[in-house]
Enzyme design. Structure first.
Site, PDB file in Angstrom:
ATOM      1  N   HIS A 289      45.701  45.451  37.385  1.00  0.00           N
ATOM      2  CA  HIS A 289      45.363  44.779  36.131  1.00  0.00           C
ATOM      3  C   HIS A 289      46.565  44.709  35.186  1.00  0.00           C
ATOM      4  CE1 HIS A 289      44.517  48.915  34.444  1.00  0.00           C
ATOM      5  NE2 HIS A 289      45.069  48.352  33.380  1.00  0.00           N
ATOM      6  N   ASP A 337      42.148  48.059  42.278  1.00  0.00           N
ATOM      7  CA  ASP A 337      43.089  47.992  41.158  1.00  0.00           C
ATOM      8  C   ASP A 337      44.380  48.729  41.492  1.00  0.00           C
ATOM      9  OD1 ASP A 337      44.200  47.475  38.729  1.00  0.00           O
ATOM     10  OD2 ASP A 337      42.902  48.805  37.574  1.00  0.00           O
ATOM     11  N   SER A 433      47.677  52.965  31.690  1.00  0.00           N
ATOM     12  CA  SER A 433      47.335  52.219  32.904  1.00  0.00           C
ATOM     13  C   SER A 433      48.458  52.230  33.932  1.00  0.00           C
ATOM     14  CB  SER A 433      47.005  50.770  32.554  1.00  0.00           C
ATOM     15  OG  SER A 433      45.748  50.664  31.966  1.00  0.00           O
ATOM     16  N   GLY A 434      48.081  52.376  35.191  1.00  0.00           N
ATOM     17  CA  GLY A 434      49.049  52.354  36.281  1.00  0.00           C
ATOM     18  C   GLY A 434      49.750  53.667  36.502  1.00  0.00           C
TER      19      GLY A 434
END
Length: 483
Positions: A289, A337, A433-434
Site C-alpha cells: 500500500h 500487502d 507502514s512497511g
C-alpha cells in the site's frame, strides 16, 4: 508509533494501512503462515543443540553432491520379482473348476469392450486436439509454454527459457539454515549431505534460492541422520539478523544506530512516507500500500543507517531502480500487502546497516511470542511524528483471537499477522507502514511481518495487522531470482 499507556474503547479514527496522512512461480504449494494448519516439518528446534535437527519423514532420503547440484544418490527398497506364497497357504496345483454348463457370452463381452475402446479412443482424440493431453507427462513453462517432463524439473539442466524449471529447487530449513533439495523422483524435500560439498556448490545453491553469490558466507556441517557420516549442510547465503543491542525496553526512543540496522526510511521529496527492512544489499521489503499509488521507482529514496529525520535531511540516500508490488494486492482489504524495492546500487554493509533474516521453512512463530516493532510513525492516531526512531515490544496474537467479533471479525487472512496488545496503548501508527516486525530466535533476528494496517492506533481490541512474511517467503525469493 503509539506508545502511551492510554486505552481507548471507541474507535473514532479508522486508520487503514497506517498510511502517511499526506500520501495515500514455478508452481509450488503456498507456504504456511504464522499459525499453519499442516506444517510440513513440525519437529521443534532445540536451542540447546543448535546444530542438531530432525530429518524429514523419510530417513533415507538425502541429497549427496559431487561436482554439481543435481546429482543424487537414491536408495530404494529391493523389489521381489519372484512369485511368493504366504506361509501356510496351500494352492492346488491342479484346481478343479466345477460349474454348470451355460450359454457362451464371450461374443457379447468382446462386442462391449470393442465399443468402449472405440468410444474411448474418439474421446482421447478430441481431448488431444484441444490440448488436454499434450503435456500429461510433464509441466508447461509459464513463459514459453514449453512442455517439460516431470523428471526434467530440478535436475540441474535449464529446459524452460526463463529457468523456472530449476527455480524453487533448493530451500533453507529451520533456524540453523539446513540446506534441502526437492526431489521430483521422490516428491519430497531431502537434506543435502556434506560429503564432497564445497563453497562453489554453496554459492550455486544460494543463487538458486535467490541470493547474490557476493553475499555468500559459507557452510557448516551439522548432525543429520541418513547421510554418510550423519553430516548435512547448514548454508549461510548472507550474514543476517545481527545487531549491536544489549537490551530492549518496549515503547522507547532508540539511542544506538546499530540497534535495528535493517530499518530504513522510504522517502519522497525528502519526506518520510514509509518504513522498510533490508534483506540484502540490493533489496528492501515494504508494504504494497506504500507504493500502490506511488509506483514510480525514481521518485523514491532509501535512507539506511540513520536514527533521526534531521540527519537524513542532509544525507544523500540511495536511489531505487525497481519496485515490485505483489500482483494480488487488494487495497480494499489489504490482502497480500507486501512489496519489494531494488536499489540502483547495493548498500555498504556496516555495523549500522545490516540485513534481517527471512524466516526459513519449518520456522513457526506462535502467539503470544514476544516481538518488536520500529519506525518513525506518529506517536498517536493523527498526532505528530517523532524525529528519532522509536521501538516497542509487543506480542503476537493468534489469528483465531484476532478474527473474533470484538477484534477484527474475520478480516484477518493467512496473508496477515496480528500483533500488539489487546488492552491497547502500544501499536504501530501512520508512517510506520512497511516497517519491520521482528522476532529473535537462535541468537538472530527474523523478519516476521511488515507493518500493514489497523483500525486506529493503539485502540482497545484493535491491534496492529502485518503482512505475513513467512507466507510471502517464496514470493520474495522468486522476485529476487527474476530481477
Amino acid at each position: 508509533m503509539q506508545r502511551t499507556d492510554t486505552t481507548y474503547d471507541n474507535v473514532s479514527h479508522v486508520n487503514h494501512g497506517f498510511q502517511h496522512e499526506e500520501q495515500r512461480p514455478l508452481p509450488y504449494a503456498p507456504p504456511s503462515g504464522v499459525n499453519p494448519a499442516l506444517p510440513q516439518y513440525p519437529s521443534p528446534q532445540n536451542p540447546q543443540y543448535p546444530y542438531q535437527i530432525s530429518h524429514p519423514p523419510h530417513s533415507l532420503d538425502r541429497y549427496s553432491p559431487a561436482q554439481n547440484l543435481h546429482q543424487y544418490t537414491p536408495q530404494t527398497a529391493p523389489v521381489n520379482t519372484h512369485h511368493t506364497v504366504a506361509h501356510g497357504l496351500y494352492l492346488d496345483a491342479n484346481p478343479v473348476h466345477k460349474a454348470a454348463p451355460r450359454r457362451k457370452k464371450w461374443p457379447i463381452i468382446v462386442g462391449i469392450l470393442t465399443t468402449l475402446l472405440v468410444v474411448g479412443g474418439a474421446i482421447a482424440v478430441v481431448l488431444w486436439f484441444y490440448g488436454v493431453f499434450d503435456c500429461n507427462l510433464g509441466r508447461r513453462c509459464q513463459t514459453d509454454n514449453k512442455c517439460v517432463g516431470l523428471s526434467q524439473w530440478c535436475n540441474g539442466v535449464q529446459d524452460c527459457s526463463s529457468g523456472e524449471d530449476e527455480s524453487n529447487c533448493f530451500r533453507l530449513f529451520g533456524s540453523n539454515f539446513v540446506l534441502q533439495k526437492f526431489s521430483n523422483e521422490r516428491k519430497n524435500w531431502e537434506n543435502v549431505c556434506s560429503n564432497e560439498w564445497n563453497d562453489n556448490l554453496g554459492r550455486q545453491a544460494c543463487e538458486k534460492i535467490g541470493y547474490d553469490r557476493n553475499t555468500y558466507v559459507g557452510f557448516d556441517e551439522i548432525n543429520i541422520s541418513g547421510c554418510p557420516s550423519n553430516k548435512g549442510v547448514a548454508l549461510k547465503c548472507i550474514e543476517c539478523g545481527l545487531n549491536n543491542m544489549r537490551r530492549i525496553v518496549g515503547g522507547s526512543t532508540v539511542t544506538s544506530k546499530g540497534t535495528w540496522p535493517w530499518q530504513v526510511s522510504l522517502q519522497i521529496s525528502r519526506n518520510h512516507v514509509c518504513g522498510g527492512s533490508i534483506i540484502t544489499p540490493y533489496w528492501i521489503v515494504t508494504a504494497a500500500h506504500c507504493v500502490d499509488e506511488l509506483s514510480n521507482a525514481g521518485a523514491w529514496t532509501v535512507y539506511a543507517g540513520f536514527l533521526t529525520r534531521t540527519e537524513m535531511r542532509s544525507a544523500t540516500g540511495n536511489s531505487v531502480s525497481r519496485i515490485v508490488k505483489h500482483s494480488n494486492f487488494e487495497p480494499r482489504t489489504n490482502e497480500n500487502d507486501i512489496a519489494l524495492m531494488k536499489l540502483t546500487h547495493p548498500l555498504t554493509m556496516t555495523s549500522n546497516v545490516r540485513p534481517v533474516c527471512l524466516p526459513n521453512e519449518g520456522m513457526y512463530f506462535d502467539a503470544p511470542r514476544e516481538c518488536y516493532i520500529t519506525g518513525w510513525g506518529t506517536l498517536s492516531s493523527g498526532g505528530s511524528a517523532p524525529d528519532t526512531l522509536q521501538e516497542a515490544k509487543i506480542n503476537l496474537i493468534s489469528r483465531t483471537t484476532c478474527n473474533n467479533r470484538p477484534v477484527y471479525n474475520g478480516r484477518i487472512t493467512e496473508t496477515m499477522i496480528c500483533a500488539g496488545k489487546l488492552q491497547g496503548g502500544v501499536d504501530s501508527c501512520q508512517g510506520d507502514s512497511g516497517g519491520p516486525l521482528v522476532v529473535r530466535e537462535n541468537s538472530l533476528w527474523w523478519l516476521v511481518g511488515d507493518t500493514s494496517w489497523g483500525d486506529g492506533c493503539a485502540f482497545r481490541n484493535k491491534p496492529g495487522v502485518y503482512g505475513n512474511v513467512t507466507y510471502f517467503r517464496d514470493w520474495i525469493y522468486e522476485q529476487m531470482r527474476k530481477y
